[in-house]
Design a protein around this motif. Structure first.
Motif, short mmCIF file in Angstrom:
data_model
loop_
_atom_site.label_atom_id
_atom_site.label_comp_id
_atom_site.label_asym_id
_atom_site.label_seq_id
_atom_site.Cartn_x
_atom_site.Cartn_y
_atom_site.Cartn_z
N ALA A 1 0.83 -1.21 0.00
CA ALA A 1 0.00 0.00 0.00
C ALA A 1 0.86 1.26 0.00
O ALA A 1 0.62 2.20 -0.76
N THR A 2 1.90 1.30 0.84
CA THR A 2 2.80 2.45 0.88
C THR A 2 3.52 2.60 -0.44
O THR A 2 3.68 3.71 -0.96
N MET A 3 3.96 1.48 -1.00
CA MET A 3 4.66 1.50 -2.28
C MET A 3 3.76 2.07 -3.37
O MET A 3 4.18 2.92 -4.17
N ALA A 4 2.51 1.62 -3.41
CA ALA A 4 1.57 2.10 -4.44
C ALA A 4 1.28 3.58 -4.26
O ALA A 4 1.26 4.35 -5.23
N GLN A 5 1.06 3.99 -3.02
CA GLN A 5 0.75 5.39 -2.75
C GLN A 5 1.94 6.30 -3.06
O GLN A 5 1.76 7.46 -3.43
N SER A 6 3.15 5.76 -2.93
CA SER A 6 4.36 6.55 -3.12
C SER A 6 4.89 6.51 -4.55
O SER A 6 5.86 7.21 -4.86
N PHE A 7 4.28 5.71 -5.42
CA PHE A 7 4.94 5.43 -6.69
C PHE A 7 5.06 6.65 -7.60
O PHE A 7 6.01 6.76 -8.37
N ASP A 8 4.12 7.58 -7.56
CA ASP A 8 4.27 8.80 -8.37
C ASP A 8 5.54 9.54 -8.00
O ASP A 8 6.27 10.03 -8.86
N GLY A 9 5.83 9.61 -6.69
CA GLY A 9 7.06 10.25 -6.23
C GLY A 9 8.29 9.46 -6.60
O GLY A 9 9.32 10.02 -6.98
N ILE A 10 8.20 8.13 -6.50
CA ILE A 10 9.32 7.27 -6.90
C ILE A 10 9.64 7.46 -8.38
O ILE A 10 10.80 7.59 -8.77
N ARG A 11 8.60 7.50 -9.20
CA ARG A 11 8.79 7.71 -10.64
C ARG A 11 9.43 9.08 -10.91
O ARG A 11 10.34 9.20 -11.73
N ALA A 12 8.94 10.10 -10.21
CA ALA A 12 9.48 11.44 -10.39
C ALA A 12 10.96 11.50 -10.02
O ALA A 12 11.77 12.13 -10.71
N TYR A 13 11.32 10.81 -8.93
CA TYR A 13 12.72 10.79 -8.50
C TYR A 13 13.58 10.03 -9.51
O TYR A 13 14.68 10.47 -9.87
N ALA A 14 13.09 8.88 -9.97
CA ALA A 14 13.84 8.10 -10.96
C ALA A 14 14.06 8.91 -12.24
O ALA A 14 15.15 8.90 -12.82
N ASP A 15 13.04 9.63 -12.66
CA ASP A 15 13.18 10.46 -13.86
C ASP A 15 14.16 11.60 -13.64
O ASP A 15 14.89 12.01 -14.55
N TYR A 16 14.18 12.12 -12.42
CA TYR A 16 15.16 13.18 -12.09
C TYR A 16 16.58 12.64 -12.26
O TYR A 16 17.44 13.29 -12.86
N LEU A 17 16.82 11.43 -11.74
CA LEU A 17 18.15 10.82 -11.90
C LEU A 17 18.50 10.65 -13.37
O LEU A 17 19.62 10.94 -13.79
N LEU A 18 17.54 10.18 -14.15
CA LEU A 18 17.79 9.92 -15.57
C LEU A 18 18.05 11.21 -16.35
O LEU A 18 18.73 11.18 -17.38
N ARG A 19 17.54 12.32 -15.87
CA ARG A 19 17.79 13.61 -16.53
C ARG A 19 19.14 14.20 -16.14
O ARG A 19 19.56 15.20 -16.73
N HIS A 20 19.80 13.62 -15.16
CA HIS A 20 21.04 14.20 -14.65
C HIS A 20 22.18 13.18 -14.66
O HIS A 20 22.91 13.01 -13.68
N LEU A 21 22.33 12.51 -15.80
CA LEU A 21 23.40 11.53 -15.96
C LEU A 21 24.62 12.18 -16.62
O LEU A 21 24.50 13.06 -17.46
N THR A 22 25.80 11.73 -16.22
CA THR A 22 27.05 12.11 -16.85
C THR A 22 27.79 10.84 -17.24
O THR A 22 28.03 9.98 -16.38
N ASP A 23 28.09 10.70 -18.50
CA ASP A 23 28.75 9.49 -18.98
C ASP A 23 27.94 8.24 -18.63
O ASP A 23 28.49 7.20 -18.27
N GLY A 24 26.61 8.38 -18.70
CA GLY A 24 25.74 7.24 -18.47
C GLY A 24 25.50 6.87 -17.02
O GLY A 24 24.86 5.86 -16.74
N MET A 25 26.01 7.70 -16.08
CA MET A 25 25.86 7.39 -14.66
C MET A 25 25.48 8.65 -13.89
O MET A 25 25.70 9.77 -14.36
N VAL A 26 24.93 8.44 -12.68
CA VAL A 26 24.71 9.56 -11.77
C VAL A 26 26.07 9.95 -11.19
O VAL A 26 26.77 9.10 -10.61
N GLN A 27 26.48 11.18 -11.33
CA GLN A 27 27.80 11.61 -10.87
C GLN A 27 27.76 12.85 -9.98
O GLN A 27 28.78 13.24 -9.42
#
Length: 267
Positions: free
Chosen positions: A75-101
């Protein structure tokens, strides 16, 4: 973020775990409004920086992941998933040489000095590890929630990150990820990016890094900071050295986990 890290340990063993997470998470920051990033200290104090180091901001993922894996709380995971997705997308927008740096803390409070970062930290390795592990957890949660598109794209990113991690940080001369560096060899083992043909050498390098040869201390000793000390146990299990893990867990002389406990509260 520190408050959420503490909350995570409490939450996975307490009946009121959902309230603990939602109270802190909702009050902390709206991940949609912040484009997926969170500050280093919650509430934001104008000093700690925004975005937080990826080792800290990972609580956005690790708290619901731990509640799900340890306690079956979907239940917590489902309720939190919009935020999890937003955070994951933030990481993907801020990669250097294919990694978070990005980041500044690395293996915070390590007793093994390195040249990179400050505070005896190894920022590039730890940031890359934290980013990839967060996306791996996000992919697993997306799969459990039947979020097929998110699962596939997060997993694809993790595969690339693992390949890049090995390509960038593996040292051919030492046949390891760092001669006598504990955290440098812990992280790739836990992340699953060590090629099969290199496992023997990397495993040996980790064991050697805990020995007198590298630490100067008679007993096997952990010298890692916050990140390495969290994941060293998993790394030792992965290389079938539970005997060494038990020896480290039972060690009582300085430096050790037991020694820190006997000193009472403190950083």
């Amino acid at each position: 973020a520190e408050a959420l890290l503490i909350c995570c340990d409490y939450a996975v063993t307490n009946e009121q775990r959902f309230g603990c997470y939602s109270e802190n998470g909702t009050h902390a920051v709206n991940l949609s409004e912040s484009m997926g990033s969170i500050p280093g200290v919650i509430p934001f104090d104008l000093v700690s920086g925004w975005p937080a180091d990826p080792g800290y901001s990972a609580v956005v993922v690790t708290v619901p992941y731990a509640l799900w894996r340890r306690g079956g709380d979907m239940a917590t995971m489902a309720q939190s998933f919009d935020g999890i997705r937003a955070y994951a997308d933030y990481l993907l927008r801020h990669l250097t040489d294919g990694m978070v740096q990005y980041g500044m803390l690395g293996d915070w409070l390590s007793l093994q000095p390195v040249d990179e970062g400050f505070g005896n930290s190894d920022v590039p390795r730890v940031s890359a590890f934290s980013g990839a592990l967060s996306l791996q957890m996000a992919a697993e949660m997306a799969d459990a929630l039947n979020q097929t598109v998110d699962h596939q794209r997060f997993l694809a990113a993790v595969r690339v990150m693992r390949e890049r991690y090995h390509a960038v940080f593996f040292e051919p001369d030492s046949q390891s990820y760092g001669n006598c560096s504990q955290v440098a060899n812990i992280l790739p083992l836990v992340l699953g990016c060590v090629p099969t043909e290199k496992m023997r050498q990397v495993s040996a390098a980790l064991v050697a890094s805990l020995s007198q040869e590298c630490t100067g201390l008679q007993e096997p000793t952990i010298l890692t900071g916050g990140v390495g000390s969290r994941y060293i146990w998993e790394a030792l299990v992965l290389i079938n050295r539970t005997d060494l893990a038990m020896q480290l867990a039972l060690k009582r002389t300085e430096p050790s986990l037991a020694w820190m406990i006997t000193q009472g509260p403190g950083t």
